[in-house]
Design an enzyme around this catalytic site. Structure first.
Site, PDB file in Angstrom:
ATOM      1  N   ASN A 118      -2.903 -17.683   5.729  1.00  0.00           N
ATOM      2  CA  ASN A 118      -2.599 -16.354   5.194  1.00  0.00           C
ATOM      3  C   ASN A 118      -1.603 -15.556   6.042  1.00  0.00           C
ATOM      4  O   ASN A 118      -0.969 -14.625   5.553  1.00  0.00           O
ATOM      5  CB  ASN A 118      -3.934 -15.593   5.082  1.00  0.00           C
ATOM      6  CG  ASN A 118      -3.767 -14.105   4.987  1.00  0.00           C
ATOM      7  OD1 ASN A 118      -3.489 -13.572   3.923  1.00  0.00           O
ATOM      8  ND2 ASN A 118      -3.925 -13.411   6.114  1.00  0.00           N
ATOM      9  N   TYR A 182      11.875 -13.338   3.992  1.00  0.00           N
ATOM     10  CA  TYR A 182      10.458 -13.475   3.616  1.00  0.00           C
ATOM     11  C   TYR A 182      10.322 -14.297   2.341  1.00  0.00           C
ATOM     12  O   TYR A 182       9.508 -15.228   2.266  1.00  0.00           O
ATOM     13  CB  TYR A 182       9.864 -12.076   3.418  1.00  0.00           C
ATOM     14  CG  TYR A 182       8.496 -12.054   2.774  1.00  0.00           C
ATOM     15  CD1 TYR A 182       7.348 -12.267   3.524  1.00  0.00           C
ATOM     16  CD2 TYR A 182       8.351 -11.800   1.404  1.00  0.00           C
ATOM     17  CE1 TYR A 182       6.085 -12.235   2.930  1.00  0.00           C
ATOM     18  CE2 TYR A 182       7.100 -11.771   0.803  1.00  0.00           C
ATOM     19  CZ  TYR A 182       5.968 -11.987   1.566  1.00  0.00           C
ATOM     20  OH  TYR A 182       4.729 -11.961   0.964  1.00  0.00           O
ATOM     21  N   SER A 184      12.318 -16.461   1.102  1.00  0.00           N
ATOM     22  CA  SER A 184      12.637 -17.886   1.333  1.00  0.00           C
ATOM     23  C   SER A 184      11.435 -18.626   1.895  1.00  0.00           C
ATOM     24  O   SER A 184      11.184 -19.769   1.515  1.00  0.00           O
ATOM     25  CB  SER A 184      13.781 -18.078   2.325  1.00  0.00           C
ATOM     26  OG  SER A 184      14.593 -16.971   2.398  1.00  0.00           O
ATOM     27  N   GLY A 215       0.674 -10.042  -6.202  1.00  0.00           N
ATOM     28  CA  GLY A 215       1.643  -8.961  -6.412  1.00  0.00           C
ATOM     29  C   GLY A 215       1.570  -8.022  -5.217  1.00  0.00           C
ATOM     30  O   GLY A 215       1.058  -8.385  -4.155  1.00  0.00           O
ATOM     31  N   LEU A 216       2.047  -6.791  -5.395  1.00  0.00           N
ATOM     32  CA  LEU A 216       2.036  -5.831  -4.283  1.00  0.00           C
ATOM     33  C   LEU A 216       0.601  -5.401  -3.960  1.00  0.00           C
ATOM     34  O   LEU A 216      -0.127  -4.960  -4.846  1.00  0.00           O
ATOM     35  CB  LEU A 216       2.901  -4.614  -4.651  1.00  0.00           C
ATOM     36  CG  LEU A 216       3.088  -3.561  -3.556  1.00  0.00           C
ATOM     37  CD1 LEU A 216       3.747  -4.160  -2.309  1.00  0.00           C
ATOM     38  CD2 LEU A 216       3.913  -2.386  -4.076  1.00  0.00           C
ATOM     39  N   ILE A 217       0.229  -5.555  -2.699  1.00  0.00           N
ATOM     40  CA  ILE A 217      -1.136  -5.256  -2.255  1.00  0.00           C
ATOM     41  C   ILE A 217      -1.075  -4.120  -1.228  1.00  0.00           C
ATOM     42  O   ILE A 217      -0.151  -4.073  -0.403  1.00  0.00           O
ATOM     43  CB  ILE A 217      -1.787  -6.522  -1.618  1.00  0.00           C
ATOM     44  CG1 ILE A 217      -1.681  -7.734  -2.559  1.00  0.00           C
ATOM     45  CG2 ILE A 217      -3.242  -6.252  -1.229  1.00  0.00           C
ATOM     46  CD1 ILE A 217      -2.353  -7.608  -3.895  1.00  0.00           C
ATOM     47  N   SER A 221       0.801  -2.787   6.352  1.00  0.00           N
ATOM     48  CA  SER A 221       2.145  -3.281   6.643  1.00  0.00           C
ATOM     49  C   SER A 221       3.029  -3.247   5.400  1.00  0.00           C
ATOM     50  O   SER A 221       4.203  -2.886   5.476  1.00  0.00           O
ATOM     51  CB  SER A 221       2.094  -4.685   7.241  1.00  0.00           C
ATOM     52  OG  SER A 221       1.658  -5.623   6.299  1.00  0.00           O
TER      53      SER A 221
HETATM   54  N1  LIG Z   1       0.643  -7.047   1.092  1.00  0.00           N
HETATM   55  C1  LIG Z   1       1.339  -7.456   0.052  1.00  0.00           C
HETATM   56  O1  LIG Z   1       1.897  -6.654  -0.718  1.00  0.00           O
HETATM   57  C2  LIG Z   1       1.449  -8.925  -0.257  1.00  0.00           C
HETATM   58  C3  LIG Z   1       2.039  -9.315  -1.472  1.00  0.00           C
HETATM   59  C4  LIG Z   1       2.146 -10.669  -1.755  1.00  0.00           C
HETATM   60  C5  LIG Z   1       1.672 -11.610  -0.856  1.00  0.00           C
HETATM   61  N2  LIG Z   1       1.118 -11.222   0.319  1.00  0.00           N
HETATM   62  C6  LIG Z   1       0.666 -12.237   1.263  1.00  0.00           C
HETATM   63  O2  LIG Z   1      -0.635 -11.971   1.736  1.00  0.00           O
HETATM   64  C7  LIG Z   1      -0.769 -12.437   3.072  1.00  0.00           C
HETATM   65  C8  LIG Z   1      -1.288 -11.327   3.961  1.00  0.00           C
HETATM   66  O3  LIG Z   1      -0.408 -10.219   3.874  1.00  0.00           O
HETATM   67  P1  LIG Z   1      -0.801  -8.809   4.514  1.00  0.00           P
HETATM   68  O4  LIG Z   1      -0.073  -7.760   3.764  1.00  0.00           O
HETATM   69  O5  LIG Z   1      -2.268  -8.727   4.651  1.00  0.00           O
HETATM   70  O6  LIG Z   1      -0.127  -8.962   5.970  1.00  0.00           O
HETATM   71  P2  LIG Z   1      -0.408  -8.124   7.313  1.00  0.00           P
HETATM   72  O7  LIG Z   1      -1.363  -7.011   7.055  1.00  0.00           O
HETATM   73  O8  LIG Z   1       0.932  -7.798   7.868  1.00  0.00           O
HETATM   74  O9  LIG Z   1      -1.147  -9.174   8.254  1.00  0.00           O
HETATM   75  C9  LIG Z   1      -0.450 -10.224   8.826  1.00  0.00           C
HETATM   76  C10 LIG Z   1      -1.401 -10.966   9.737  1.00  0.00           C
HETATM   77  O10 LIG Z   1      -0.681 -12.039  10.378  1.00  0.00           O
HETATM   78  C11 LIG Z   1      -0.795 -11.885  11.790  1.00  0.00           C
HETATM   79  N3  LIG Z   1       0.445 -12.322  12.441  1.00  0.00           N
HETATM   80  C12 LIG Z   1       1.647 -11.689  12.470  1.00  0.00           C
HETATM   81  N4  LIG Z   1       2.536 -12.399  13.192  1.00  0.00           N
HETATM   82  C13 LIG Z   1       1.880 -13.487  13.659  1.00  0.00           C
HETATM   83  C14 LIG Z   1       2.251 -14.575  14.498  1.00  0.00           C
HETATM   84  N5  LIG Z   1       3.491 -14.677  15.019  1.00  0.00           N
HETATM   85  N6  LIG Z   1       1.327 -15.515  14.786  1.00  0.00           N
HETATM   86  C15 LIG Z   1       0.071 -15.397  14.293  1.00  0.00           C
HETATM   87  N7  LIG Z   1      -0.340 -14.408  13.497  1.00  0.00           N
HETATM   88  C16 LIG Z   1       0.560 -13.455  13.183  1.00  0.00           C
HETATM   89  C17 LIG Z   1      -1.090 -10.408  12.027  1.00  0.00           C
HETATM   90  O11 LIG Z   1      -1.843 -10.186  13.200  1.00  0.00           O
HETATM   91  P3  LIG Z   1      -1.206 -10.001  14.682  1.00  0.00           P
HETATM   92  O12 LIG Z   1      -0.154  -8.965  14.571  1.00  0.00           O
HETATM   93  O13 LIG Z   1      -2.394  -9.594  15.487  1.00  0.00           O
HETATM   94  O14 LIG Z   1      -0.685 -11.342  15.076  1.00  0.00           O
HETATM   95  C18 LIG Z   1      -1.982 -10.110  10.825  1.00  0.00           C
HETATM   96  O15 LIG Z   1      -3.307 -10.505  11.077  1.00  0.00           O
HETATM   97  C19 LIG Z   1       0.610 -12.962   3.484  1.00  0.00           C
HETATM   98  O16 LIG Z   1       0.677 -14.357   3.300  1.00  0.00           O
HETATM   99  C20 LIG Z   1       1.535 -12.257   2.503  1.00  0.00           C
HETATM  100  O17 LIG Z   1       2.736 -12.965   2.291  1.00  0.00           O
HETATM  101  C21 LIG Z   1       0.999  -9.892   0.645  1.00  0.00           C
END
Ligand SMILES: NC(=O)c1ccc[n+]([C@@H]2O[C@H](COP(=O)([O-])OP(=O)(O)OC[C@H]3O[C@@H](n4cnc5c(N)ncnc54)[C@H](OP(=O)(O)O)[C@@H]3O)[C@@H](O)[C@H]2O)c1
Ligand SMILES: *[C@@H]1O[C@H](CO)[C@@H](O)[C@H](O)[C@H]1NC(C)=O
Length: 287
Positions: A118, A182, A184, A215-217, A221
């Site tokens: 994730n 992202y 890509s 979708g957008l969550i 971040s």
């Molecule tokens: N939010 C959205 O709108 C959305 C939409 C579509 C898909 N998604 C997908 O859902 C998933 C989670 O998204 P999110 O919005 O929950 O992201 P997020 O809140 O930014 O969380 C990202 C996580 O990854 C960790 N991380 C960041 N850099 C890292 C690294 N170099 N090594 C290891 N861990 C790392 C962060 O923790 P640390 O900083 O402590 O490392 C954090 O736990 C992702 O795959 C994203 O593509 C999200």
């Protein structure tokens, strides 16, 4: 055209509901004691995934970079009902940390039933500016580390008849502006794990592989990036997390959240002009 589009969306929705109706039912008991590794679980959707597994009584290992945050999440998991909640700090841009995180989970849990990939590294929300270092780095974090962990994880999941869950995005099927690097990485994920789904089926593997299209969550971040720049609605991370877990537990090849992301993926190629127009118009931009 408008009326037709609406009618089309409505009929696709009916089909979608019919498909959902036939989806295997989720048994929360099946997750009691399940051995789970969740990456990127210090914040956002990953953190919510950890809490849901905890409520179902799973044994969890969480990983991300920030140890002090992981510690707090693990404590909360225990208070929510997790049988075990351990954490390991790992930087997914490193060569060795992805393997180490998996090794730790296998050692501590004595195997693995669910591997939920994730994590994503932070990337800017702006027009592509030629920064090759960022692309290389984000590919490593968001894609290479997934392939690396999955390969070793599959051997353990094969033994437990477990599940690999990959969190992807609508942007893996349909790029948006301002997120070229992202997007890509997400296209790469879908290509790689889509291919792997065929191979697992052909090998009659014991492992189920779920690709999640989100979708957008409303994670901090994501909201911080798009604040004031898009009119698209954001959906709750806790719901997204639950949908991801249920799809993994019921061994579905795909899951879409919110539901209309499925309709969008079907309709987009039928109406490429409208699709591009709506995509560009859902963002504000002043050159
Ligand atoms: N939010 C959205 O709108 C959305 C939409 C579509 C898909 N998604 C997908 O859902 C998933 C989670 O998204 P999110 O919005 O929950 O992201 P997020 O809140 O930014 O969380 C990202 C996580 O990854 C960790 N991380 C960041 N850099 C890292 C690294 N170099 N090594 C290891 N861990 C790392 C962060 O923790 P640390 O900083 O402590 O490392 C954090 O736990 C992702 O795959 C994203 O593509 C999200
Ligand atoms: C599936 O699991 C069984 C053990 O239950 C194992 O013997 C078999 O080799 C596994 N299948 C594959 C394709 O590895």
């Amino acid at each position: 055209m408008r009326t037709f589009t609406k009618l089309f969306l409505a009929s696709v929705s009916v089909v979608l509901i019919a498909i959902k109706w036939n989806a295997p039912t989720f048994d929360p008991e099946s997750l009691k004691g399940a051995r789970v590794l969740v990456t990127g679980a210090s914040t956002g959707i990953g953190e919510q995934i950890a809490y849901h597994y905890a409520r179902f009584g799973a044994q969890i290992v969480i990983t991300a970079r920030r140890e002090h945050v992981l510690k707090q999440v693990a404590e909360r998991c225990l208070s929510l009902g997790a049988q075990k909640a351990l954490y390991i700090s790992a930087d997914m841009s490193s060569e060795s940390d992805p393997d180490q995180a998996l090794r730790f989970a296998l050692d501590q849990l004595g195997g693995l039933d669910y591997l939920v990939l994730n994590h994503i590294g932070p990337s800017p929300f702006s027009m592509w500016d030629g920064d090759m270092d960022h692309i290389k780095w984000i590919m490593k974090v968001n894609f290479f580390s997934y392939a690396q962990i999955a390969w070793k994880g599959l051997q353990a999941l094969e033994q437990s008849k477990g599940s690999l869950v990959v969190v992807s995005s609508l942007l893996a099927k349909m790029p948006s502006p301002f997120l070229a690097p992202y997007s890509s990485t997400k296209f790469a994920l879908n290509g790689f794990f889509g291919s792997l789904q065929h191979e697992l089926a052909m090998k009659r593997s014991n492992v189920s592989l779920t690709i999640c299209t989100l979708g957008l969550i409303d994670t901090d971040s994501a909201m911080e990036k798009v604040k004031g720049k898009t009119v698209a609605p954001a959906y709750p991370a806790t719901d997204a997390a639950l949908n991801i877990i249920v799809a993994g537990a019921t061994r579905q090849p795909e899951v879409y959240y919110p539901w209309f992301t499925y309709v969008v993926t079907i309709v987009k190629d039928l109406f490429p002009g409208i699709t591009s127009y709506s995509m560009r118009n859902s963002y504000t931009y002043e050159p």
